[in-house]
Scaffold this active site. Structure first.
Site, PDB file in Angstrom:
ATOM      1  N   ASP A 140      65.836 133.459  85.280  1.00 14.59           N
ATOM      2  CA  ASP A 140      67.508 133.308  84.866  1.00 14.59           C
ATOM      3  C   ASP A 140      68.362 133.764  86.215  1.00 14.59           C
ATOM      4  O   ASP A 140      68.155 134.789  86.825  1.00 14.59           O
ATOM      5  CB  ASP A 140      67.579 134.454  83.927  1.00 14.59           C
ATOM      6  CG  ASP A 140      69.133 134.212  83.372  1.00 14.59           C
ATOM      7  OD1 ASP A 140      69.203 134.540  82.148  1.00 14.59           O
ATOM      8  OD2 ASP A 140      69.827 133.957  83.970  1.00 14.59           O
ATOM      9  N   ASP A 186      70.693 127.647  83.493  1.00 15.66           N
ATOM     10  CA  ASP A 186      69.875 128.564  84.430  1.00 15.66           C
ATOM     11  C   ASP A 186      68.976 129.325  84.083  1.00 15.66           C
ATOM     12  O   ASP A 186      68.557 130.273  84.749  1.00 15.66           O
ATOM     13  CB  ASP A 186      71.331 129.399  84.888  1.00 15.66           C
ATOM     14  CG  ASP A 186      71.463 130.662  83.819  1.00 15.66           C
ATOM     15  OD1 ASP A 186      71.306 130.530  82.671  1.00 15.66           O
ATOM     16  OD2 ASP A 186      71.728 131.794  84.476  1.00 15.66           O
ATOM     17  N   GLU A 187      67.990 128.864  83.046  1.00 18.28           N
ATOM     18  CA  GLU A 187      67.141 129.830  82.522  1.00 18.28           C
ATOM     19  C   GLU A 187      66.068 128.941  81.953  1.00 18.28           C
ATOM     20  O   GLU A 187      66.342 128.035  81.164  1.00 18.28           O
ATOM     21  CB  GLU A 187      67.557 131.022  81.643  1.00 18.28           C
ATOM     22  CG  GLU A 187      68.265 130.837  80.300  1.00 18.28           C
ATOM     23  CD  GLU A 187      68.528 131.834  79.446  1.00 18.28           C
ATOM     24  OE1 GLU A 187      67.569 132.452  79.002  1.00 18.28           O
ATOM     25  OE2 GLU A 187      69.481 131.942  79.138  1.00 18.28           O
TER      26      GLU A 187
HETATM   27  P1  TTP Z   1      73.822 133.987  81.756  1.00 17.20           P
HETATM   28  O1  TTP Z   1      72.318 133.458  82.393  1.00 17.20           O
HETATM   29  O2  TTP Z   1      73.977 134.583  80.371  1.00 17.20           O
HETATM   30  O3  TTP Z   1      74.776 134.660  82.655  1.00 17.20           O
HETATM   31  P2  TTP Z   1      75.038 134.827  84.263  1.00 17.20           P
HETATM   32  O4  TTP Z   1      73.794 133.790  84.838  1.00 17.20           O
HETATM   33  O5  TTP Z   1      76.320 134.130  84.653  1.00 17.20           O
HETATM   34  O6  TTP Z   1      74.694 136.109  84.822  1.00 17.20           O
HETATM   35  P3  TTP Z   1      73.453 136.957  84.682  1.00 17.20           P
HETATM   36  O7  TTP Z   1      72.144 135.844  84.450  1.00 17.20           O
HETATM   37  O8  TTP Z   1      73.179 137.334  86.191  1.00 17.20           O
HETATM   38  O9  TTP Z   1      73.523 138.010  83.843  1.00 17.20           O
HETATM   39  O10 TTP Z   1      74.697 132.442  81.527  1.00 17.20           O
HETATM   40  C1  TTP Z   1      74.420 131.375  82.495  1.00 17.20           C
HETATM   41  C2  TTP Z   1      75.691 130.512  82.606  1.00 17.20           C
HETATM   42  O11 TTP Z   1      76.143 129.947  81.343  1.00 17.20           O
HETATM   43  C3  TTP Z   1      76.934 131.377  83.134  1.00 17.20           C
HETATM   44  O12 TTP Z   1      76.793 131.490  84.491  1.00 17.20           O
HETATM   45  C4  TTP Z   1      78.259 131.069  82.594  1.00 17.20           C
HETATM   46  C5  TTP Z   1      77.846 130.215  81.085  1.00 17.20           C
HETATM   47  N1  TTP Z   1      78.000 131.174  80.086  1.00 17.20           N
HETATM   48  C6  TTP Z   1      79.119 130.893  79.596  1.00 17.20           C
HETATM   49  O13 TTP Z   1      79.839 129.723  79.869  1.00 17.20           O
HETATM   50  N2  TTP Z   1      79.742 131.581  78.493  1.00 17.20           N
HETATM   51  C7  TTP Z   1      79.066 132.930  78.193  1.00 17.20           C
HETATM   52  O14 TTP Z   1      79.226 133.580  77.482  1.00 17.20           O
HETATM   53  C8  TTP Z   1      77.626 132.999  78.904  1.00 17.20           C
HETATM   54  C9  TTP Z   1      76.870 134.273  78.202  1.00 17.20           C
HETATM   55  C10 TTP Z   1      77.309 132.286  79.776  1.00 17.20           C
HETATM   56 MG    MG Z   2      71.871 133.909  84.185  1.00 20.80          MG
END
Ligand code: TTP
Ligand code: MG
Length: 414
Positions: free
Chosen positions: A11, A105-106
């Protein structure tokens, strides 16, 4: 117990915010907040500097501004995130074909069969993390476990830029002391229910009698109880990304004019969008298929930058893609949506739109949802846009007023 599997969950860290910082290094070290500065928009994500100030995904932008007045607010650039996502997923596929993307992203990777070639799962995670950093400039966190849900929990354990490996036999020792809210699949509502049952940790849930949990929480309770006890048989499902959702129709009477074509495309768009919502997915690619009376078939597709999930969007694109330079008449039309990604709660497609500063949907998402619900309960196609109340291809004669014999019409929305 089945054969041991090794699963890696990866992720990217603060994904959208990290990409913006990559593209404009002046943002490095600053509290970057992604999400429109429009009054009603929400935060998509933010850099870890902004998180230190209390800013979170899903928070109204106004609140973020209050918590972090010096925050640098940036709009969502979905196409750029998709581009990077494809490069990162391609790195994953160097190590196994069993890649299941969960979001841009995951992804989960089943590397059981890759160990002979590349070394233990932990070593593979190290290699991937290094290649992502070197080839994209982004940091990515990873979790390694024999269980899918544990790999997911582990990747978040030492964020950002962390690697957590849960050795075989260590699963329960890792899982049990964790807060109940960390269990994968526990949303806000379930978390509240679990806490009201007096549970604090995953171990608390594991120790309850299964029958009791099931009585309190139903089928989901059974599932969560198994997860809490370190049982997760779900495989990594690589087919997910290639999936498409489509609908096509062969007409009893060939379609002649552009109005008929437009109306039938709308009917197809309504069905495809209902299924997207049902499966909580958004699409980035739309394909139109048209077959003329001489059985010549044309398909055209386009990948767009804004997520598609509503029938108005599907219809608009389908009309643009339709081979209108050809004469017809048309015996078959079809629309399909692909490049599917989960539309995760609570940000959902609607908020994604707002965050991206894109044109507001012209069709109320609540109304769409209500329409889906009624159609589900009372039979498909009870409710539809008013233009579809007469439909030449499906038996009702051209120009006949709605509600003719043989087809009971539900109350239209308009
Ligand atoms: P995440 O992987 O949940 O968050 P992140 O990559 O920004 O942060 P981290 O993994 O380090 O905790 O989500 C991936 C992307 O999805 C995030 O960059 C933006 C989008 N997203 C939204 O648009 N709204 C949301 O509520 C979430 C959780 C994510
Ligand atoms: Mg992320």
């Amino acid at each position: 117990m089945g054969a041991r599997r090794w699963i890696i969950h990866l992720d990217l860290d603060a994904f959208y915010a990290s990409v913006e910082t990559l593209d404009d290094p002046r943002l490095k070290g600053l509290p970057v907040i992604i999400g429109g500065a429009v009054p009603r928009s929400v935060v998509s994500t933010c850099s870890y500097e902004a998180r230190a100030r209390g800013v979170r995904s899903g928070m109204p932008s106004l609140e973020a501004k209050r918590l972090c007045p010096e925050g640098v607010f940036m709009p969502v650039r979905m196409w750029r995130y998709q581009e990077i996502s494809q490069r990162v997923m391609a790195i994953f596929r160097r190590y196994t074909p069993l890649v299941e993307p969960l979001a841009l992203d995951e992804a989960f990777l089943d590397v059981t069969g890759s160990i002979r070639l590349f070394g233990p799962a932990e070593a593979i995670a190290v290699l991937i993390r290094r290649e992502v950093r070197e080839e994209t400039g982004l940091t990515i966190s990873a979790g390694v476990s024999t269980l899918k849900h544990l790999a997911k929990i582990a990747s978040g354990h030492r964020k950002p830029d962390g690697l957590t490996v849960i050795g075989e036999g260590q699963e329960l020792a890792f899982l049990r002391p964790l807060d109940i809210g960390k269990l994968w699949g526990v949303g806000r509502v379930t978390e509240k229910a679990l806490r009201s049952m007096g549970l604090g940790t995953i171990g608390d849930l594991a120790d309850l009698p299964e029958k009791y949990v099931q009585a309190r929480l139903g089928r989901n309770g059974h599932h969560l109880w198994l997860l809490a006890n370190g049982v997760d048989e779900r495989p990594v499902e690589p087919s997910r990304e290639a999936k498409s959702i489509g609908n096509e129709e062969t007409f009893a009477v060939d379609l002649e004019g552009p109005e008929d074509v437009s109306r039938e495309l709308l009917a197809l768009a309504v069905r495809v969008s209902a299924r997207l919502r049902e499966e909580k997915l958004v699409a980035l690619t739309v394909t139109v298929k048209a077959r003329d009376s001489g059985f010549k078939t044309v398909t055209r597709s386009r990948t767009v930058r804004e997520p598609i999930w509503q029938h108005v969007q599907l219809h608009r694109l389908a009309l643009e893609l339709f081979p209108s330079e050809r004469k017809g008449p048309w015996r078959l039309l079809g629309i399909s949506a692909s490049s599917l990604w989960p539309a995760r709660e609570p940000w959902g497609p609607a908020n994604l739109f707002e965050a991206a500063g894109l044109r507001a949907p012209t069709f109320d998402p609540k109304l769409s949802a209500a329409m889906d619900d009624i159609n589900r309960r009372f039979g498909a196609d009870r409710l539809k846009p008013a233009t579809l109340l007469e439909s030449p291809g499906r038996g009702a004669g051209r120009g006949r007023p709605p509600g003719g014999p043989g087809e009971g019409q539900g109350p239209g929305p308009g």
